[in-house]
Scaffold this active site. Sequence first.
Site, PDB file in Angstrom:
ATOM      1  N   CYS A   1      26.704  28.039  50.362  1.00 54.88           N
ATOM      2  CA  CYS A   1      27.184  26.840  50.959  1.00 54.88           C
ATOM      3  C   CYS A   1      26.420  26.489  52.486  1.00 54.88           C
ATOM      4  O   CYS A   1      26.242  25.248  52.500  1.00 54.88           O
ATOM      5  CB  CYS A   1      28.534  26.428  50.931  1.00 54.88           C
ATOM      6  SG  CYS A   1      29.226  26.445  49.354  1.00 54.88           S
TER       7      CYS A   1
ATOM      8  N   ASP B   1      42.609  41.310  39.013  1.00 59.27           N
ATOM      9  CA  ASP B   1      41.078  41.355  38.778  1.00 59.27           C
ATOM     10  C   ASP B   1      40.859  40.217  37.621  1.00 59.27           C
ATOM     11  O   ASP B   1      41.736  40.054  36.797  1.00 59.27           O
ATOM     12  CB  ASP B   1      40.768  42.878  38.188  1.00 59.27           C
ATOM     13  CG  ASP B   1      41.079  42.996  36.939  1.00 59.27           C
ATOM     14  OD1 ASP B   1      42.170  43.213  36.481  1.00 59.27           O
ATOM     15  OD2 ASP B   1      39.830  42.597  36.002  1.00 59.27           O
TER      16      ASP B   1
ATOM     17  N   HIS C   1      29.129  32.165  45.715  1.00 56.89           N
ATOM     18  CA  HIS C   1      30.177  31.140  46.277  1.00 56.89           C
ATOM     19  C   HIS C   1      31.580  31.581  45.373  1.00 56.89           C
ATOM     20  O   HIS C   1      32.336  31.471  46.081  1.00 56.89           O
ATOM     21  CB  HIS C   1      29.475  29.933  45.951  1.00 56.89           C
ATOM     22  CG  HIS C   1      30.622  28.538  45.742  1.00 56.89           C
ATOM     23  ND1 HIS C   1      30.908  28.305  47.114  1.00 56.89           N
ATOM     24  CD2 HIS C   1      31.333  28.160  45.038  1.00 56.89           C
ATOM     25  CE1 HIS C   1      31.834  27.151  46.710  1.00 56.89           C
ATOM     26  NE2 HIS C   1      32.249  27.198  45.656  1.00 56.89           N
TER      27      HIS C   1
ATOM     28  N   ASP D   1      39.304  50.740  35.078  1.00 56.66           N
ATOM     29  CA  ASP D   1      40.314  50.655  34.010  1.00 56.66           C
ATOM     30  C   ASP D   1      40.174  51.714  32.812  1.00 56.66           C
ATOM     31  O   ASP D   1      39.183  52.562  33.062  1.00 56.66           O
ATOM     32  CB  ASP D   1      40.219  49.037  33.175  1.00 56.66           C
ATOM     33  CG  ASP D   1      41.117  49.039  32.431  1.00 56.66           C
ATOM     34  OD1 ASP D   1      40.999  47.844  32.019  1.00 56.66           O
ATOM     35  OD2 ASP D   1      42.110  49.604  32.258  1.00 56.66           O
TER      36      ASP D   1
ATOM     37  N   ASP E   1      46.005  53.026  27.440  1.00 58.14           N
ATOM     38  CA  ASP E   1      47.139  52.555  26.586  1.00 58.14           C
ATOM     39  C   ASP E   1      46.524  51.996  25.526  1.00 58.14           C
ATOM     40  O   ASP E   1      45.351  51.894  25.300  1.00 58.14           O
ATOM     41  CB  ASP E   1      47.890  51.485  27.791  1.00 58.14           C
ATOM     42  CG  ASP E   1      46.615  50.372  28.176  1.00 58.14           C
ATOM     43  OD1 ASP E   1      47.002  49.163  28.483  1.00 58.14           O
ATOM     44  OD2 ASP E   1      45.460  50.911  28.259  1.00 58.14           O
TER      45      ASP E   1
ATOM     46  N   CYS F   1      30.263  30.017  52.770  1.00 59.43           N
ATOM     47  CA  CYS F   1      29.599  31.153  52.245  1.00 59.43           C
ATOM     48  C   CYS F   1      28.276  30.849  52.315  1.00 59.43           C
ATOM     49  O   CYS F   1      27.751  29.678  52.995  1.00 59.43           O
ATOM     50  CB  CYS F   1      29.904  31.240  50.716  1.00 59.43           C
ATOM     51  SG  CYS F   1      29.064  29.986  49.818  1.00 59.43           S
TER      52      CYS F   1
ATOM     53  N   GLY G   1      41.508  51.385  27.592  1.00 56.83           N
ATOM     54  CA  GLY G   1      42.489  51.224  26.506  1.00 56.83           C
ATOM     55  C   GLY G   1      42.149  49.555  26.080  1.00 56.83           C
ATOM     56  O   GLY G   1      41.898  49.371  25.008  1.00 56.83           O
ATOM     57  N   PHE G   2      42.001  48.713  27.047  1.00 51.07           N
ATOM     58  CA  PHE G   2      41.727  47.175  26.708  1.00 51.07           C
ATOM     59  C   PHE G   2      40.339  47.214  26.250  1.00 51.07           C
ATOM     60  O   PHE G   2      40.214  46.469  24.953  1.00 51.07           O
ATOM     61  CB  PHE G   2      41.653  46.426  28.073  1.00 51.07           C
ATOM     62  CG  PHE G   2      41.773  44.906  27.733  1.00 51.07           C
ATOM     63  CD1 PHE G   2      40.738  44.395  28.045  1.00 51.07           C
ATOM     64  CD2 PHE G   2      42.769  44.251  27.433  1.00 51.07           C
ATOM     65  CE1 PHE G   2      40.419  42.866  27.703  1.00 51.07           C
ATOM     66  CE2 PHE G   2      42.849  43.044  27.237  1.00 51.07           C
ATOM     67  CZ  PHE G   2      41.569  42.255  27.125  1.00 51.07           C
TER      68      PHE G   2
ATOM     69  N   CYS H   1      33.367  24.999  52.223  1.00 53.13           N
ATOM     70  CA  CYS H   1      33.154  26.584  52.060  1.00 53.13           C
ATOM     71  C   CYS H   1      32.177  26.987  53.075  1.00 53.13           C
ATOM     72  O   CYS H   1      31.262  26.316  53.456  1.00 53.13           O
ATOM     73  CB  CYS H   1      32.856  26.698  50.666  1.00 53.13           C
ATOM     74  SG  CYS H   1      32.161  28.508  50.261  1.00 53.13           S
TER      75      CYS H   1
ATOM     76  N   GLN I   1      53.961  47.226  29.343  1.00 52.59           N
ATOM     77  CA  GLN I   1      53.487  46.119  28.359  1.00 52.59           C
ATOM     78  C   GLN I   1      54.844  45.686  27.773  1.00 52.59           C
ATOM     79  O   GLN I   1      55.837  45.569  28.590  1.00 52.59           O
ATOM     80  CB  GLN I   1      52.630  47.051  27.176  1.00 52.59           C
ATOM     81  CG  GLN I   1      51.358  47.738  28.183  1.00 52.59           C
ATOM     82  CD  GLN I   1      50.098  47.943  27.129  1.00 52.59           C
ATOM     83  OE1 GLN I   1      50.409  47.664  25.671  1.00 52.59           O
ATOM     84  NE2 GLN I   1      49.127  48.490  27.669  1.00 52.59           N
TER      85      GLN I   1
END
Length: 370
Positions: free
Chosen positions: A309, A266, A335, A92, A146, A306, A95-96, A304, A189
């Site tokens: 689990c 994300d 998990h 990224d 941005d 994974c 900006g944010f 699950c 935006q």
Amino acid sequence: MFKFELLKTAKDSKARLGKITTNHGEIETPIFMPVGTRATVKTMTPDELKEIGSQIILSNTYHLFLRPGTEIIEKAGGLHKFMNWDKPILTDSGGFQVFSLSDNRKITEEGVHFRSHIDGSKMFISPEKSIDIQNILGSDIIMAFDECAPYPASHEYIDNSMRRTLRWAERCKEHHKNTDNQTLFGIIQGGMYKDLREISAREMVDMDFKGYSIGGLSVGEPIDLMNDILDFTTDFMPESKPRYLMGVGSPDYLFEAVERGVDMADCVLPTRIARNGTVLTHNGKIAIKNALYKEDFSALDKECDCYTCRNFSKAYIRHLFNVDEILGMRLATIHNLYFLLDMMKNIRESIRGDYFLEYKDDFYKKYGYK
Ligand SMILES: CC#C[C@H]1NC(N)=Nc2cc3[nH]c(NC)nc3cc21
Ligand SMILES: [Zn+2]
């Protein structure tokens, strides 16, 4: 190099199947991208990330610019080498983060003056500086710098902010030279205002970026409002380029975004809530610290497969959290990430087999959504 192939579009929604090819490998879309803000997806090793199916991770220009600084990462040979991650990275632009983390911000046409949220020292980032930092990081996909407006905000505020973001996007595109190895995405935006979203989308598309993200949604607005603005905005985005919805990561928001034509997303949600013991399961979220699980020797999620689990019980993981053992956070993170990545894999399969909406309905019923 960068290529996006649109492989299939659903018949009964805007859901799409795609493939992105980068110098560091391929990414099947729709994709969820785990967030590794400071050059690590918290508590996970690169091998563990690969094991659960992570195809790409995110990192942040703002945080890495502040610590450890670009000089060290440059000497390390870039972010992939520094963190020993050889698959794709998206960064990224800062900006944010500048707008959500720093204090004493002063926005000028040139860029943003701010004080570091770490030691208060005076800092400055401009579109050109953001591109330069991301170039040193060496990420495969980079974001335009941005101006990020707060939510809620007036139409006038969003209008001015969105138009500055357009001018900054032009400067980013002009300054971005490493086009063979890094691909620049524009950020659309416009807040919750359809007229401003249309202007931003049309102008960004005219600048001919290789991909586009949608910023400023999933900021606390009702999901119906997000869906409405998102559905409207994706119609202005080229079908032949990836669409990336920033900051989205709960199961329902991911399903709704895919249904409206989003390819990438994300969010820190799965990793953040894992660290406080909130676990995603096919029957909804559970708080593993709850005494309910004191003698529950079953897996976090019976559906699950994974690592967590397959090897540990709710009672054991609850114990780890109750005595503040780091392994608890690690097992819950493994998990939660696996849960979302596996859900996205199932979403891709459902688009391929023309049953996306049925899969969504089944998932919602079991999870306890409306
Ligand atoms: C307005 C705007 C905007 C976007 N601009 C950039 N550079 N990154 C973002 C990251 C985000 N994370 C979340 N989480 C809710 N929303 C985001 C929005 C943006
Ligand atoms: Zn699991």
